[in-house]
Design a protein around this motif. Sequence first.
Motif, PDB file in Angstrom:
ATOM      1  N   SER A 102     -28.099  -9.093  37.185  1.00 39.73           N
ATOM      2  CA  SER A 102     -28.270  -8.193  38.323  1.00 39.73           C
ATOM      3  C   SER A 102     -29.488  -7.327  38.057  1.00 39.73           C
ATOM      4  N   LEU A 103     -30.221  -7.003  39.119  1.00 43.49           N
ATOM      5  CA  LEU A 103     -31.397  -6.141  38.985  1.00 43.49           C
ATOM      6  C   LEU A 103     -31.019  -4.748  39.488  1.00 43.49           C
ATOM      7  N   GLY A 104     -31.182  -3.757  38.624  1.00 44.24           N
ATOM      8  CA  GLY A 104     -30.780  -2.394  38.961  1.00 44.24           C
ATOM      9  C   GLY A 104     -31.976  -1.487  39.186  1.00 44.24           C
ATOM     10  N   ILE A 105     -31.913  -0.708  40.267  1.00 40.28           N
ATOM     11  CA  ILE A 105     -32.954   0.275  40.563  1.00 40.28           C
ATOM     12  C   ILE A 105     -32.261   1.627  40.703  1.00 40.28           C
ATOM     13  N   MET A 106     -32.852   2.646  40.086  1.00 41.58           N
ATOM     14  CA  MET A 106     -32.245   3.968  40.197  1.00 41.58           C
ATOM     15  C   MET A 106     -32.425   4.488  41.614  1.00 41.58           C
ATOM     16  N   LEU A 107     -31.365   5.082  42.149  1.00 35.09           N
ATOM     17  CA  LEU A 107     -31.427   5.590  43.517  1.00 35.09           C
ATOM     18  C   LEU A 107     -32.141   6.932  43.540  1.00 35.09           C
ATOM     19  N   ASP A 108     -32.943   7.160  44.600  1.00 30.34           N
ATOM     20  CA  ASP A 108     -33.498   8.489  44.764  1.00 30.34           C
ATOM     21  C   ASP A 108     -32.794   9.200  45.915  1.00 30.34           C
ATOM     22  N   GLN A 109     -31.620   8.731  46.231  1.00 28.96           N
ATOM     23  CA  GLN A 109     -30.791   9.443  47.189  1.00 28.96           C
ATOM     24  C   GLN A 109     -29.339   9.341  46.739  1.00 28.96           C
ATOM     25  N   LEU A 110     -28.521  10.246  47.227  1.00 27.08           N
ATOM     26  CA  LEU A 110     -27.113  10.234  46.844  1.00 27.08           C
ATOM     27  C   LEU A 110     -26.323   9.512  47.921  1.00 27.08           C
ATOM     28  N   PRO A 111     -25.439   8.580  47.541  1.00 30.72           N
ATOM     29  CA  PRO A 111     -24.598   7.948  48.557  1.00 30.72           C
ATOM     30  C   PRO A 111     -23.685   8.996  49.192  1.00 30.72           C
ATOM     31  N   LYS A 112     -23.375   8.786  50.453  1.00 30.91           N
ATOM     32  CA  LYS A 112     -22.469   9.715  51.147  1.00 30.91           C
ATOM     33  C   LYS A 112     -21.034   9.308  50.868  1.00 30.91           C
ATOM     34  N   THR A 113     -20.183  10.305  50.638  1.00 36.47           N
ATOM     35  CA  THR A 113     -18.765  10.010  50.443  1.00 36.47           C
ATOM     36  C   THR A 113     -18.110   9.911  51.807  1.00 36.47           C
ATOM     37  N   MET A 114     -17.444   8.789  52.035  1.00 35.23           N
ATOM     38  CA  MET A 114     -16.680   8.628  53.266  1.00 35.23           C
ATOM     39  C   MET A 114     -15.262   9.068  52.966  1.00 35.23           C
ATOM     40  N   PHE A 115     -14.310   8.573  53.721  1.00 35.10           N
ATOM     41  CA  PHE A 115     -12.925   8.903  53.448  1.00 35.10           C
ATOM     42  C   PHE A 115     -12.464   8.097  52.233  1.00 35.10           C
ATOM     43  N   GLY A 116     -11.473   8.652  51.547  1.00 36.92           N
ATOM     44  CA  GLY A 116     -10.888   7.942  50.412  1.00 36.92           C
ATOM     45  C   GLY A 116     -11.928   7.650  49.356  1.00 36.92           C
ATOM     46  N   SER A 117     -11.963   6.411  48.878  1.00 32.91           N
ATOM     47  CA  SER A 117     -12.869   6.062  47.791  1.00 32.91           C
ATOM     48  C   SER A 117     -14.023   5.220  48.315  1.00 32.91           C
ATOM     49  N   LEU A 118     -14.378   5.447  49.587  1.00 32.76           N
ATOM     50  CA  LEU A 118     -15.436   4.663  50.207  1.00 32.76           C
ATOM     51  C   LEU A 118     -16.745   5.452  50.197  1.00 32.76           C
ATOM     52  N   LEU A 119     -17.850   4.763  49.861  1.00 33.67           N
ATOM     53  CA  LEU A 119     -19.171   5.401  49.879  1.00 33.67           C
ATOM     54  C   LEU A 119     -20.026   4.717  50.930  1.00 33.67           C
ATOM     55  N   LEU A 120     -21.006   5.459  51.422  1.00 32.00           N
ATOM     56  CA  LEU A 120     -21.913   4.905  52.409  1.00 32.00           C
ATOM     57  C   LEU A 120     -23.337   5.040  51.880  1.00 32.00           C
ATOM     58  N   LEU A 121     -24.073   3.925  51.835  1.00 24.61           N
ATOM     59  CA  LEU A 121     -25.483   3.972  51.449  1.00 24.61           C
ATOM     60  C   LEU A 121     -26.236   3.030  52.374  1.00 24.61           C
ATOM     61  N   ASP A 122     -27.292   3.540  53.003  1.00 27.52           N
ATOM     62  CA  ASP A 122     -28.053   2.742  53.970  1.00 27.52           C
ATOM     63  C   ASP A 122     -27.121   2.121  55.009  1.00 27.52           C
ATOM     64  N   ARG A 123     -26.162   2.908  55.449  1.00 32.41           N
ATOM     65  CA  ARG A 123     -25.202   2.512  56.493  1.00 32.41           C
ATOM     66  C   ARG A 123     -24.322   1.340  56.081  1.00 32.41           C
ATOM     67  N   ARG A 124     -24.223   1.094  54.776  1.00 30.59           N
ATOM     68  CA  ARG A 124     -23.323   0.036  54.318  1.00 30.59           C
ATOM     69  C   ARG A 124     -22.218   0.657  53.484  1.00 30.59           C
ATOM     70  N   PRO A 125     -20.974   0.246  53.701  1.00 36.18           N
ATOM     71  CA  PRO A 125     -19.871   0.828  52.923  1.00 36.18           C
ATOM     72  C   PRO A 125     -19.699   0.145  51.567  1.00 36.18           C
ATOM     73  N   TYR A 126     -19.339   0.925  50.592  1.00 42.76           N
ATOM     74  CA  TYR A 126     -19.037   0.428  49.250  1.00 42.76           C
ATOM     75  C   TYR A 126     -17.667   0.961  48.872  1.00 42.76           C
ATOM     76  N   SER A 127     -16.806   0.122  48.329  1.00 43.84           N
ATOM     77  CA  SER A 127     -15.482   0.609  47.948  1.00 43.84           C
ATOM     78  C   SER A 127     -15.407   0.747  46.433  1.00 43.84           C
ATOM     79  N   ARG A 128     -14.654   1.742  46.012  1.00 44.18           N
ATOM     80  CA  ARG A 128     -14.607   2.018  44.588  1.00 44.18           C
ATOM     81  C   ARG A 128     -13.897   0.896  43.859  1.00 44.18           C
ATOM     82  N   PHE A 129     -14.423   0.535  42.702  1.00 42.32           N
ATOM     83  CA  PHE A 129     -13.848  -0.545  41.910  1.00 42.32           C
ATOM     84  C   PHE A 129     -13.219   0.072  40.669  1.00 42.32           C
ATOM     85  N   GLY A 130     -11.918   0.147  40.674  1.00 46.53           N
ATOM     86  CA  GLY A 130     -11.221   0.690  39.506  1.00 46.53           C
ATOM     87  C   GLY A 130     -11.459   2.178  39.337  1.00 46.53           C
TER      88      GLY A 130
END
Lengths: 475, 224
Positions: A136-164
């Motif tokens: 995997s290629l990793g790039i450091m973010l220069d912005q903070l993801p937004k916290t949605m409800f529960g353990s869901l994050l939003l970055l560039d309008r895409r949801p990410y769910s917490r893993f463990g």
Amino acid sequence: MSDGVPVPGQPSPVPVAPAPPAPPAPPRSTVRALSCPNCGGIVNVRAQGLTVSILCEHCGSTLDATSPELQVIARANHALKQPQIPLGTRGTLNGHVWEVVGYMERTDEDVFWAEYLLFNPYEGYAFLVDDGRRFSLGIMLDQLPKTMFGSLLLLDRRPYSRFGRPYPVRVTFVVGEFYWRIAVGETVTETDFVRPGTMLSCEEYETERTWTRLDMLDWGVAEKAFGIPPRRRNYRYPAPHEPSPYKRQFAEAVVVGLVALFLLGMVSNAGGHEQQIIQLTSRVAFDAAGRNVVIRGIVLPAGRSRVAIEADAGSIDNAWVNVDYTLTNEATQRSVRSYTTVEHYAGNDSNGAWSHGDPRDEVALSSMPGGRYDLSVTLVAHRWNRRGGDSVPTTDEERAFFAHRSRDPGDRIATTGADPGAATAPVTITVKRGGAFGGVSFLAFLMIVAWPVIVLFKHFGFEKRRKAPGYASDD
Amino acid sequence: MIETNCPNCGAPIRFGSNDLPVKVCDYCHSSVLRTGGNLQAIGKVAEVPEDVSPLQLGVRGRDGDRRFELVGRVRWRYADGAWNEWLALFDDGSTGWVGESSGRYMMLRQVAENAIASVLVDQVKSGRLIAVGTPITINGIEYIASDAKQVTCVASEGELPFHAPLGLSAVSVDLMTPDGGCASIQKDTDGEVEIYTGRYTALDGLHVTGLRSFEGWPMPAFAA
């Protein structure tokens, strides 16, 4: 480092003005060779001015790159293992050239993985994470993801769910140069958020919190870029952000399956509406010699078709008729045999009225070759009368039925029906051809549906393994 | 623009902006202070150590539709590393800073001290560090403190709004917003608090030209 040597491209002090313009200096190399103050080996500094820590690849000593003379922070004298992609290797990923400047191994105390620090003077840093299977290629973010409800994050309008849950990550091995103070044993707290193909990883260390976006590279991409042998594809222990390879296969299987089902429907339909060829009614005497009826000239079209023969002794009562069929091809004299029994029994007992048997039955012969056929039908009729006792059921089923009824003390046979005393039973034979392929069509349907179902189960299995905490150890 | 000679070594020096009082002589590294028509060498500064920054004095760029040129640089150091702050002189005479740290860039401009609550100004002035994670509102926008540290000047070059000798120390608090905005609150040696706001940006977002070239590295398409 300011070491007293004049920097190329900068004029030396001239007290008179104006100085003639200096010729353009040749481009400087980004790599600068210094010697390790501990072992004397050559240390190539590849990101001068940005690098903070250097782990000498010859002796393993930790050097302070922010001090001009590479002060030794931690002395070591042991040969270091070499990363699979050697330090200094350059490769092109996502359109940018990257140079491997650092390498570390880390663990969450369950699994181990490797991280290469990549550098490009115009692009800054990136991480190449190798879990032993995929990169995997990793790039450091220069912005903070937004916290949605529960353990869901939003970055560039895409949801990410917490893993463990958040987990500690420890450095177990380091070599090369890094833009932070690094040491074996250093532990950060990591929290992962995933969507297929991408992971957002939050690392917390003392007062610092950094976010990295890891994009999974396709099989073989990183290996090709950095010149190492390609990894073998396997999906047994997927990474948390690994997209299911079966998702697309499933979509393909569904599309192919739908097309196949549509074609099957067309073929079945073209195979013909069920078509009645002939129907005749014959009367057969009870408890007498059988009667044989021959129907000639049944024409089946070229190819294979289905033939259904129905026997209907609708009005019989407390009687059965054994029906034997022989369908013979007039030209080849090949024949196909089949038989059935039509029957009906009824009466009253202590439980009330009862009835048993079906006076109508159909046998189907599929895949009959085309041609002219003769159908020979042999009918043998029996009346069943307990009191008479002269007519004994002959098949096992009939005997069992008879025995059961006989044990019932309140049993009483009542002959009802249209023609209880008739000496003959009318049996109507109907011959039909075509119609649904029946068994063959059903088998085809199962085969078509099997593929998407198998792929779907593989997908579920993959997702279950992907979501399992850590990588499962070998069974 | 003023063209003159270094009062220390006599080499030609040039002030590109009337509002920037300090110029570091390219030849003798004297810090030359200009007050009215008077030039005064107020001490030597350290030469900027060699690094692989793609930026250099004279690089031109664009922030939105406003063009700038990099005219000065201060290199700062803290316990765990160092970074560059490049002074951008805009065509309208205003200035901003291009921060360059760990290969990442931010474009910052100074805002008035009253952009943040006065209690915070007082807190920074008193020397109490702002804790990481503290939300701070600057001009109505909420930032989160991401880093707070004691920093010292390593070296400087070019034109600058202040004299930056080796060892000049300051307190620096970095702040971020969720959408790539960033800010910096700094307390200099005199106890003055300065506030800068801006955003993180990739180099191509600044439309830079005149970058340094490095042997073996292709110049990125955006800067060619």
